[in-house]
Design an enzyme around this catalytic site. Structure first.
Site, PDB file in Angstrom:
ATOM      1  N   GLU A 275      53.480   9.307  64.026  1.00 44.66           N
ATOM      2  CA  GLU A 275      52.568  10.342  64.520  1.00 44.66           C
ATOM      3  C   GLU A 275      51.594   9.734  65.524  1.00 44.66           C
ATOM      4  O   GLU A 275      51.076   8.630  65.326  1.00 44.66           O
ATOM      5  CB  GLU A 275      51.790  10.938  63.347  1.00 44.66           C
ATOM      6  CG  GLU A 275      50.774  12.005  63.755  1.00 44.66           C
ATOM      7  CD  GLU A 275      49.882  12.427  62.608  1.00 44.66           C
ATOM      8  OE1 GLU A 275      49.210  13.469  62.751  1.00 44.66           O
ATOM      9  OE2 GLU A 275      49.856  11.737  61.568  1.00 44.66           O
ATOM     10  N   LYS A 335      53.368  20.965  64.433  1.00 48.16           N
ATOM     11  CA  LYS A 335      52.868  20.912  63.062  1.00 48.16           C
ATOM     12  C   LYS A 335      52.375  22.281  62.593  1.00 48.16           C
ATOM     13  O   LYS A 335      51.636  22.972  63.300  1.00 48.16           O
ATOM     14  CB  LYS A 335      51.734  19.876  62.977  1.00 48.16           C
ATOM     15  CG  LYS A 335      51.295  19.528  61.575  1.00 48.16           C
ATOM     16  CD  LYS A 335      50.266  18.388  61.620  1.00 48.16           C
ATOM     17  CE  LYS A 335      49.848  17.972  60.221  1.00 48.16           C
ATOM     18  NZ  LYS A 335      48.831  16.882  60.260  1.00 48.16           N
ATOM     19  N   CYS A 387      52.732  14.119  58.893  1.00 52.33           N
ATOM     20  CA  CYS A 387      51.667  13.681  57.991  1.00 52.33           C
ATOM     21  C   CYS A 387      51.453  14.649  56.829  1.00 52.33           C
ATOM     22  O   CYS A 387      52.278  14.756  55.932  1.00 52.33           O
ATOM     23  CB  CYS A 387      50.382  13.443  58.790  1.00 52.33           C
ATOM     24  SG  CYS A 387      49.217  12.320  57.975  1.00 52.33           S
TER      25      CYS A 387
END
Length: 512
Positions: A275, A335, A387
Site C-alpha cells: 500500500e 478501497k 489494509c
C-alpha cells in the site's frame, strides 16, 4: 458462589469487569494465551448473572473499556508520533476512543439486562447470543470497527476448524457458550448436581464444539490447483515520517528504491508492492512515467505487477486509495472501507485544524464503489484488500466467491513496532482460513507473508528491514460453507434463540 457474585460491591465488580476485559488482549497475537479468553469471559458472565439492568450496563461498559483500552492502545503511537498530539492529550484521546467503543460494545447487553439477566438460561444461551450479535453489529455500525473478536485467538486451535463453516464470529459464539457453561457451574457450585440433566447437556455440547472443530480441521473445503504461482514482494521499509514529508528528494528516492529492489524479482509470476508504495505525493497520473517504465519491464518478463497508489479521478475530483495492475496484471481497485481520521475525517468541518492528527495529509481519500470486481493476473482472479479491509469477514468472503486468491497490501508504519501488526496478521490468517484461499500479505515495514489456504503462515519476512521476499501460492476455485452463507445464519440463529427464551414469558403475560 452465587451469593458471592450476587452481593459483590459495585465498585469491586466494576474493577473486576475492567481487568477481565483488559486480560482478553493476552489471548491475541503476539501473546496467544488463548485460555485467558475463557478466564476473562467467565468472570464477565458471573458479574452479569442476576443483576439489575443498570448494573449489567455499567459492568459491560467497564469490561469494554478494559478490552479496548488494552487491546487497541497502539493507536496512541499514531496520534502522538504522527498526529503531533502531546503525550497526555494522546492518551486522553485513546481513552475517549476506548470509551466510545465500550458504549457500542454495551448495546447488546441492554437486551441481556432488560430481559435475560435472571433467566434460567441466561449464561448458557442468552450470553453467547448477545455476544455474537454484538460482534456482528461492530462490523457495520458507523462503518464498523471489527477488531478484537474472540475467535481470532483460536486461529491455531481445534476451534479453527469452524472458521470455514461459521467464520470468526462462529468461533466467538462457541467461546462465549463455553464461558457461560463454566460460569453456570461456578455459580451453582455443589447445587449444580440438582440440575444434572442441564449441566450434563451443556458440558456435552461445549465439548462437542471442540471435538467437531478438530474433525472439521481435517476437511479441505476448497482444493488448491496444482499449478504453482511464484510471488515476489518488495518490502521498502520507508519510514512513515519520510512518507509524510512530500518533498521531491524523498519521492525520487522511494521510486529508485522500488526500481532497484524489483530488479531480481521479474522472474516471478507476480511482483507485489505494498500500500502507498508509490509515494502519496504522486497520484497515478503524476507517476505515469515511472509506472510506464515498470509496466514495460513487467510485460517483457511476462510478470504481473501490483502496486498501491493514490488514484485521482479528475472528472469527479475524487482521490482513491488504490491498487493498480501493470504488465500481465490487469485492473484497478479502489478501497471500500476507509480508516477514520487516517483516510477521512468524521465531522470534518469541526475537527480539521484542531490538532495535527485531524489534518493528516492522507485524510482526503474517498470511498471506492461497492460493486467493483477484483484484479486479474495471468488468468487468475484476485480479491484485493487494502489494509483495514482485510478485517471485514463478510466483505472478503463475498468478494472471494468470484476469485481464486486473496491479496492484502498494507502500510502499518503508523503504529511502529507495537502489537498492532501482530494482531493484524492474525486477522488476515483468519480470512485465508474462512475462504480456503491463499493470501499474499504485503506490507511496507513487515512482516510480509505467504499464508496458505488453512490460515498457516508458510513463510514471512523480517520486520523493519528493506528487503525482497518470495514464495509460492496456488489458486483455489471451490467455495467454503462460510463463503456461501456469510454471517447471516448465525445472526438469525441468535435472534431466534433470544426470542425463544422470551416467548414463554410473553405468553404468561397475555390476559386470559
Amino acid at each position: 458462589m452465587a451469593d458471592t457474585f450476587r452481593n459483590l460491591p459495585n465498585s469491586l465488580a466494576l474493577l473486576f469487569a475492567l481487568v477481565s476485559g483488559a486480560l482478553i488482549t493476552l489471548s491475541f497475537a503476539p501473546f496467544n494465551l488463548w485460555p485467558i479468553t475463557l478466564l476473562g469471559l467467565t468472570t464477565f458472565a458471573l458479574l452479569l448473572k442476576e443483576q439489575p439492568r443498570n448494573q449489567v450496563l455499567w459492568r459491560s461498559f467497564a469490561f469494554g473499556v478494559g478490552l479496548y483500552g488494552a487491546g487497541i492502545h497502539w493507536i496512541y503511537v499514531s496520534i502522538h508520533n504522527f498526529g503531533g498530539a502531546a503525550p497526555l492529550f494522546a492518551a486522553f484521546l485513546v481513552l475517549i476512543f476506548a470509551c466510545f467503543m465500550a458504549l457500542i460494545f454495551t448495546l447488546p447487553f441492554y437486551i441481556y439486562g432488560r430481559w435475560f439477566s435472571y433467566h434460567r438460561f441466561a449464561l448458557l444461551i442468552a450470553l453467547p447470543a448477545c455476544w455474537l450479535l454484538g460482534e456482528w453489529s461492530r462490523t457495520w455500525l458507523l462503518t464498523g470497527f471489527p477488531w478484537l473478536f474472540l475467535g481470532y485467538s483460536h486461529v491455531d486451535t481445534w476451534l479453527a476448524g469452524w472458521a470455514p463453516v461459521t467464520g470468526v464470529m462462529g468461533i466467538s459464539f462457541i467461546l462465549a457458550a463455553n464461558a457461560g457453561a463454566i460460569a453456570e457451574l461456578v455459580w451453582h457450585g455443589k447445587a449444580a448436581r440438582q440440575q444434572k440433566p442441564v449441566v450434563i447437556s451443556a458440558i456435552t455440547l461445549n465439548l462437542a464444539f471442540w471435538v467437531s472443530g478438530a474433525v472439521l480441521s481435517s476437511i479441505t473445503w476448497a482444493k488448491p490447483e496444482q499449478t504453482p504461482i511464484k510471488i515476489g514482494m518488495v518490502q521498502p521499509n520507508v519510514d512513515q515520517s519520510t512518507k509524510l514529508t512530500f518533498n521531491e528528494e524523498s519521492t525520487l528516492a522511494a521510486l529508485n528504491q522500488l526500481r532497484e529492489l524489483s530488479t531480481d524479482l521479474w522472474n516471478n509470476d507476480w511482483v507485489v508492492w505494498p500500500e502507498a508504495a508509490i509515494p502519496t505525493s504522486l497520484t497515478f497520473h503524476e507517476a505515469l512515467p515511472f509506472l510506464e517504465e515498470m509496466n514495460s519491464k513487467a510485460a517483457a518478463a511476462n510478470t504481473a505487477l501490483f502496486t498501491g497508489v493514490i488514484y485521482e479521478d479528475r472528472d469527479k475530483q475524487k482521490y482513491y486509495n488504490s491498487i493498480a495492475g501493470l504488465g500481465e496484471g490487469y485492473g484497478f481497485y479502489h478501497k471500500r472501507r476507509l480508516v477514520p481520521f487516517g483516510e477521512y475525517v468524521p465531522l470534518e468541518d469541526q475537527l480539521r485544524g484542531l490538532i495535527e492528527f485531524f489534518n493528516l495529509p492522507t485524510s482526503f481519500i474517498h470511498l471506492g464503489p461497492q460493486d467493483q470486481h477484483g484484479l486479474i493476473a495471468k488468468g487468475v482472479r484476485i480479491t484485493p484488500a487494502i489494509c483495514y479491509e482485510i478485517v471485514y469477514p463478510d466483505l472478503i468472503a463475498q468478494a472471494a466467491k468470484e476469485t481464486q486468491v486473496l491479496l492484502s497490501v498494507n502500510n502499518l508504519g503508523w503504529f511502529l513496532d507495537s502489537i498492532q501488526s501482530k494482531q493484524f496478521m492474525q486477522m488476515a490468517q483468519m480470512r485465508a482460513l474462512e475462504t480456503g484461499r491463499y493470501l499474499v500479505y504485503s506490507t511496507n515495514n513487515g512482516p510480509s507473508a505467504i499464508i496458505d489456504n488453512k490460515g498457516k503462515i508458510i513463510s514471512q519476512s523480517n520486520s523493519f528491514t528493506a528487503q525482497t521476499f518470495t514464495g509460492v501460492i496456488h489458486a483455489v476455485k471451490d467455495w467454503t460453507p462460510f463463503m456461501i452463507t456469510s454471517s447471516g445464519p448465525l445472526v438469525i440463529l441468535c435472534t431466534l434463540l433470544l426470542l425463544a427464551l422470551q416467548l414463554p414469558q410473553l405468553y404468561r403475560k397475555q390476559p386470559d
